[in-house]
Design an enzyme around this catalytic site. Structure first.
Site, PDB file in Angstrom:
ATOM      1  N   PHE A 120       0.859  -1.184   0.000  1.00  0.00           N
ATOM      2  CA  PHE A 120       0.000   0.000   0.000  1.00  0.00           C
ATOM      3  C   PHE A 120       0.901   1.242   0.000  1.00  0.00           C
ATOM      4  O   PHE A 120       1.885   1.296   0.744  1.00  0.00           O
ATOM      5  CB  PHE A 120      -0.887  -0.036   1.241  1.00  0.00           C
ATOM      6  CG  PHE A 120      -2.000   0.966   1.232  1.00  0.00           C
ATOM      7  CD1 PHE A 120      -3.122   0.763   0.443  1.00  0.00           C
ATOM      8  CD2 PHE A 120      -1.933   2.097   2.021  1.00  0.00           C
ATOM      9  CE1 PHE A 120      -4.156   1.686   0.441  1.00  0.00           C
ATOM     10  CE2 PHE A 120      -2.954   3.031   2.021  1.00  0.00           C
ATOM     11  CZ  PHE A 120      -4.082   2.821   1.232  1.00  0.00           C
ATOM     12  N   ASP A 191       2.557  -5.915   7.473  1.00  0.00           N
ATOM     13  CA  ASP A 191       1.366  -5.072   7.564  1.00  0.00           C
ATOM     14  C   ASP A 191       0.152  -5.982   7.393  1.00  0.00           C
ATOM     15  O   ASP A 191       0.015  -6.672   6.376  1.00  0.00           O
ATOM     16  CB  ASP A 191       1.407  -3.981   6.483  1.00  0.00           C
ATOM     17  CG  ASP A 191       0.296  -2.955   6.671  1.00  0.00           C
ATOM     18  OD1 ASP A 191      -0.786  -3.342   7.177  1.00  0.00           O
ATOM     19  OD2 ASP A 191       0.501  -1.784   6.305  1.00  0.00           O
ATOM     20  N   TYR A 216     -10.078  -0.185  11.497  1.00  0.00           N
ATOM     21  CA  TYR A 216     -11.372   0.159  10.879  1.00  0.00           C
ATOM     22  C   TYR A 216     -11.778  -0.731   9.725  1.00  0.00           C
ATOM     23  O   TYR A 216     -12.850  -0.565   9.181  1.00  0.00           O
ATOM     24  CB  TYR A 216     -11.373   1.624  10.412  1.00  0.00           C
ATOM     25  CG  TYR A 216     -10.207   2.021   9.519  1.00  0.00           C
ATOM     26  CD1 TYR A 216     -10.207   1.701   8.170  1.00  0.00           C
ATOM     27  CD2 TYR A 216      -9.107   2.696  10.033  1.00  0.00           C
ATOM     28  CE1 TYR A 216      -9.132   2.047   7.361  1.00  0.00           C
ATOM     29  CE2 TYR A 216      -8.034   3.054   9.230  1.00  0.00           C
ATOM     30  CZ  TYR A 216      -8.052   2.724   7.892  1.00  0.00           C
ATOM     31  OH  TYR A 216      -6.995   3.058   7.099  1.00  0.00           O
TER      32      TYR A 216
HETATM   33  C1  LIG Z   1      -5.613   0.584   4.604  1.00  0.00           C
HETATM   34  C2  LIG Z   1      -4.133   0.466   4.679  1.00  0.00           C
HETATM   35  C3  LIG Z   1      -3.379   1.416   5.356  1.00  0.00           C
HETATM   36  C4  LIG Z   1      -4.049   2.657   5.907  1.00  0.00           C
HETATM   37  O1  LIG Z   1      -3.212   3.425   6.678  1.00  0.00           O
HETATM   38  P1  LIG Z   1      -3.865   4.621   7.533  1.00  0.00           P
HETATM   39  O2  LIG Z   1      -2.748   5.194   8.252  1.00  0.00           O
HETATM   40  O3  LIG Z   1      -4.937   4.020   8.377  1.00  0.00           O
HETATM   41  O4  LIG Z   1      -4.492   5.561   6.551  1.00  0.00           O
HETATM   42  C5  LIG Z   1      -2.007   1.208   5.495  1.00  0.00           C
HETATM   43  N1  LIG Z   1      -1.418   0.109   4.960  1.00  0.00           N
HETATM   44  C6  LIG Z   1      -2.127  -0.818   4.267  1.00  0.00           C
HETATM   45  C7  LIG Z   1      -1.435  -2.017   3.720  1.00  0.00           C
HETATM   46  C8  LIG Z   1      -3.501  -0.653   4.093  1.00  0.00           C
HETATM   47  O5  LIG Z   1      -4.198  -1.537   3.391  1.00  0.00           O
END
Ligand SMILES: *Cc1c(COP(=O)(O)O)cnc(C)c1O
Length: 404
Positions: A120, A191, A216
């Site tokens: 991500f 992650d 979330y």
């Molecule tokens: C959804 C997601 C995030 C989101 O990060 P936020 O700090 O909550 O915006 C981070 N890493 C991955 C792999 C995700 O899928």
């Protein structure tokens, strides 16, 4: 309509634990989980009885101060982490910074952070920002997901990987990759944004070093819910956090001028925890209390397999980008379609809510606690109708909104 596979579904009654709007088939629990039905009353209680009545005494009387560890322990049960190795708080992006900076200090003689192009973007952005800040010659090396293993070598400091690809749903083999990383002295960060609450995870069993994840998504903690982070117990003694806030201090209320790190996972805390949003996440986790992740996963496989079969037989214009083999995928299914954005908007207009990931991916998340096989078939029928009637071509569906 009752689907034959729903008759044998041991999780069928779980749907009542959620407050799903009428007429909606919700295939986006991987982006924002559904509201568990008891959360509003629990929140009212926390706000009125705890905040309103106890005021500042609540930090002790309701033990707010240790809520991050309590919520962390509940999440830990779902991801194979021993009590005391997970803490909830901050956002996933910030937790990436926290664990990556700590991991890099453990391999200060090495300068390469290895990740893949299925990660991500925020994880990659944080890593490159941290490398710049450190100004010590760190390099973020981004390779194809199937080349991660081959790129593990004695020059790599940290392997930072998202287990389930947010776009394609492809799932890495955490245990094998971690073992390979360790053979080369590489620290493994995972992650779990699209894993926690979706697939069985065994962090301790896989000997992962660090992990982060979202509150979330599949954990249903509400929009912007606190995230979590994991540090393997064997690293607690030598942990070197970069964000040395007072909540990670050995004695926050001694108000000493010098920083002395707390022991254990507490050291990874930074500032005052957000009690309202942590309470919502805490309450939301109740729905997992009486289920085990293998049961959840079995139904996820069944829902995803059925969706792939139904869509492929009805919608030949869509190209599956998710692995067919359940052992190498998470709990969402993605199809490529050039006008994927407009297609998703047309679906949402008919009550089937998924999402779109640029440039051309229509993504559908399957959350076994509140979806049935009948929902899956109905969603595929609606999708087929939209493609057959070319409903997606209407102008109103092509207008891009800020959040896709
Ligand atoms: C959804 C997601 C995030 C989101 O990060 P936020 O700090 O909550 O915006 C981070 N890493 C991955 C792999 C995700 O899928």
């Amino acid at each position: 309509m009752v689907h034959a596979l729903d008759a044998a579904d041991v999780l069928a009654t779980k749907r009542e634990a959620f407050d799903l709007p009428e007429g909606v088939i919700y295939l986006d629990g991987n982006s924002l989980g559904v509201l568990p039905a008891h959360v509003p009353s629990r929140m009212a209680e926390v706000i009125k009885d705890q905040w309103g009545t106890s005021l500042v005494r609540g930090w002790n009387d309701h033990d707010w101060i240790d809520l991050p560890q309590r919520v962390g322990a509940r999440i830990g049960r779902l991801i194979g982490a021993a009590p005391g190795s997970v803490v909830a708080g901050d956002s996933t992006s910030i937790n990436v910074f926290k664990v990556l900076s700590a991991a890099l200090t453990m391999r200060s003689d090495r300068k390469v952070i290895l990740s893949d192009n299925g990660n991500f973007p925020t994880d990659l952005y944080v890593a490159s920002g941290l490398a710049k800040l450190l100004d010590a010659g760190h390099e973020l090396r981004i390779v194809d997901p199937d080349k991660v293993e081959a790129n593990l070598g004695d020059d790599i400091a940290v392997m930072m990987i998202t287990e389930v690809d947010y776009k394609t749903g492809r799932r890495h083999d955490m245990k094998a990759l971690t073992a390979k990383a360790h053979q080369h002295g590489v620290i493994a960060i995972w992650d779990l944004a699209h894993s926690a609450g979706a697939v069985p995870v065994d962090l301790d069993g896989a000997k992962a070093d660090f992990a982060v994840g979202c509150g979330y998504k599949y954990l249903n903690g509400g929009p912007g819910a606190p995230a979590f982070l994991y540090v393997a117990e064997r690293h607690h003694g030598a942990l070197n956090p970069a964000l040395t806030g007072w909540m990670g201090h050995e004695a926050p209320f001694a108000f000493d001028l010098d920083y002395r790190p707390a022991t254990g996972i507490d050291r990874m805390r930074v500032g005052t925890p957000p009690i309202l949003s942590l309470s919502a996440l805490d309450a939301a986790l109740d729905v997992f209390d009486d289920v085990d992740m293998d049961t959840v996963h079995r139904k996820s496989v069944s829902l995803c397999d059925l969706f792939i079969k139904e869509v492929e037989s009805r919608c030949p214009e869509l190209e599956l980008v998710t692995p067919r083999d359940p052992s190498v995928r998470g709990s969402h299914v993605s199809f490529r379609f050039e006008e994927g954005y407009a297609l998703m908007q047309a679906l949402i207009a008919e009550g089937v809510i998924g999402d779109f990931r640029a440039p051309d991916i229509a993504r559908f998340g399957f959350t076994p606690l509140y979806l049935s096989h009948a929902d899956v078939v109905r969603a595929a029928e609606i999708l087929e109708g939209i493609l057959r009637n070319k409903t997606w071509m209407q102008d109103e569906f092509k207008k891009k909104q800020k959040v896709t």
